[in-house]
Design an enzyme around this catalytic site. Structure first.
Site, short mmCIF file in Angstrom:
data_model
loop_
_atom_site.label_atom_id
_atom_site.label_comp_id
_atom_site.label_asym_id
_atom_site.label_seq_id
_atom_site.Cartn_x
_atom_site.Cartn_y
_atom_site.Cartn_z
N GLU A 108 -71.65 -60.03 32.70
CA GLU A 108 -70.46 -59.22 32.40
C GLU A 108 -70.66 -58.45 31.11
OE1 GLU A 108 -65.87 -60.24 32.78
OE2 GLU A 108 -66.68 -60.98 30.87
N TYR A 116 -65.74 -51.24 31.97
CA TYR A 116 -66.02 -52.63 32.34
C TYR A 116 -67.12 -52.62 33.39
CZ TYR A 116 -65.47 -57.31 34.31
OH TYR A 116 -65.70 -58.60 34.76
#
Length: 396
Positions: free
Chosen positions: A205, A117
């Site tokens: 993101e 992530y």
């Protein structure tokens, strides 16, 4: 402002961030052309494009399940796309009403060795950009933060200096990378931060960021939000705006420089100043009501803006009463009062209206309202105004 994944990935590619190649189809007739760039036996990922997360676990109202599918041939890819285009996808972020899929994104499937992530956003505590990374990619970061917070790594960036090489290396070390993969990650993080800063993003993101069996590091997904206050500097970004993904009332409000956000209540609010608007919404809740919107007309609104604000408010069928709460400073109370009266007459408003004015020229404003002959409820305090409007909404 949000953009679709396929748009974000093109922006990434333009910034030098490694992403898988892909094409899009925005109608059933475009599917064959979009798939022509893939070989017949190539594995393809088919992704519904909407401004909401949880697409993979979503369900279409036609019964088709999943807004993200990995298929092994083009015929299957075409079938999946046909089930998505023009249909409503419901996810945990769209609400029960869901969103119509107007674009399907085809991208080459990547072999995955590990998932990570990676995100860049503004840290409100320090007012600095912060890079967040985790070895637990491909899942909701909220779950990681709750269950295994030790697996989240953060690096604050000094905006005056920008990202330093050692900080990019810290991220790659935290993800456990080495060798050529380490170098690719450092490059990707540096390029991604440069993109974040140069395009005035509020969030970037990548979930997941992946390591392939051959050691390549790729941004397999992309979510980008831009600071709306800086869009005047980026006409190329503005051109990517998809108004079909936005509430029509919010789109209309933006035409008149009104800060409007639709909510699900029945008490509409028109206020000047974001802080006062938030306080107004809070006190409506305190008295048992539910705000239908956030609407900040700003400190220098004119009569035309007031009229258009009212037109947007009454266009919402859920609205049962309206509360106007104005503290006159630069925007004088008599100007607002005149705008309220003209708008109410022009729109032939039948929704109960409560008005609380305070500040510059307040007495003149109150007199304009009193002499208007309109069936509106004046209030001397915010508490009185909120109590009145909640009762009127309940009676409507």
């Amino acid at each position: 402002m949000n953009v679709h994944e396929y748009q974000a990935k093109q922006l990434f590619a333009d910034a030098g961030v490694a992403v898988p190649s892909g094409t899009v189809a925005q109608s059933v007739d475009q599917i064959d052309q979009a798939l022509s760039s893939f070989s017949s036996d190539q594995a393809v990922v088919v992704k519904a494009q909407i401004h909401a997360g949880g697409r993979g676990k979503g369900t279409f109202t036609n019964g088709f399940k999943g807004g993200v599918h990995v298929v092994t041939n083009l015929e299957e890819a075409k079938d999946k796309a046909q089930n998505m285009l023009g249909n409503i996808l419901v996810t945990k972020q769209t609400g029960e009403e869901g969103k119509e899929v107007g674009t399907v994104y085809f991208t080459e499937a990547s072999d995955i060795d590990k998932e990570f992530y990676l995100a860049i956003l503004m840290d409100r505590a320090t007012s600095k950009p912060i890079i967040i990374a985790s070895t637990e990619g491909g899942v909701d970061i909220e779950e990681v933060a709750e269950n295994t917070p030790d697996k989240i790594f953060k690096v604050l960036i000094d905006p005056a200096l920008g990202i330093r090489p050692y900080q990019a290396r810290q991220i790659a070390f935290a993800l456990g990378l080495s060798g050529e993969s380490f170098k690719q990650c450092v490059k990707l993080v540096s390029k991604l931060y440069a993109f974040f800063w140069s395009k005035d993003c509020s969030q970037v993101e990548v979930n997941p960021l992946v390591l392939t069996p051959t050691g390549d590091v790729l941004a397999l997904d992309a979510k980008v939000n831009f600071d709306s206050n800086a869009l005047f500097r980026h006409p190329d970004v503005v051109s990517l705006r998809d108004i079909s993904e936005e509430d029509p009332k919010e789109v209309e409000a933006s035409k008149f420089d009104l800060n409007y956000i639709a909510l699900d209540g029945n008490v509409a609010c028109m206020v000047n100043g974001a802080g006062l608007a938030m306080a107004t919404m809070d006190i409506i809740k305190h008295y048992g009501g539910s705000p239908a919107n956030f609407l900040d007309v700003g400190g220098g609104a004119n009569e035309e803006q007031v009229e258009n604000a009212f037109r947007i408010l009454v266009s919402d069928d859920a609205v049962k009463a309206i509360l106007v709460n104005i503290f006159g400073g630069i925007m004088k109370c008599d100007v607002i009062a005149t705008g309220i009266v003209n708008a109410a007459r022009k729109l032939e408003m039948k929704v109960p209206l409560v008005v609380r004015l305070e500040g510059t020229n307040v007495e003149a404003g109150k007199k304009i309202l009193a002499d208007s002959g309109l069936a509106l409820e004046p209030a001397d305090s915010l508490a009185e105004a909120a109590e009145k409007v909640v009762k009127l909404a309940a009676q409507s």
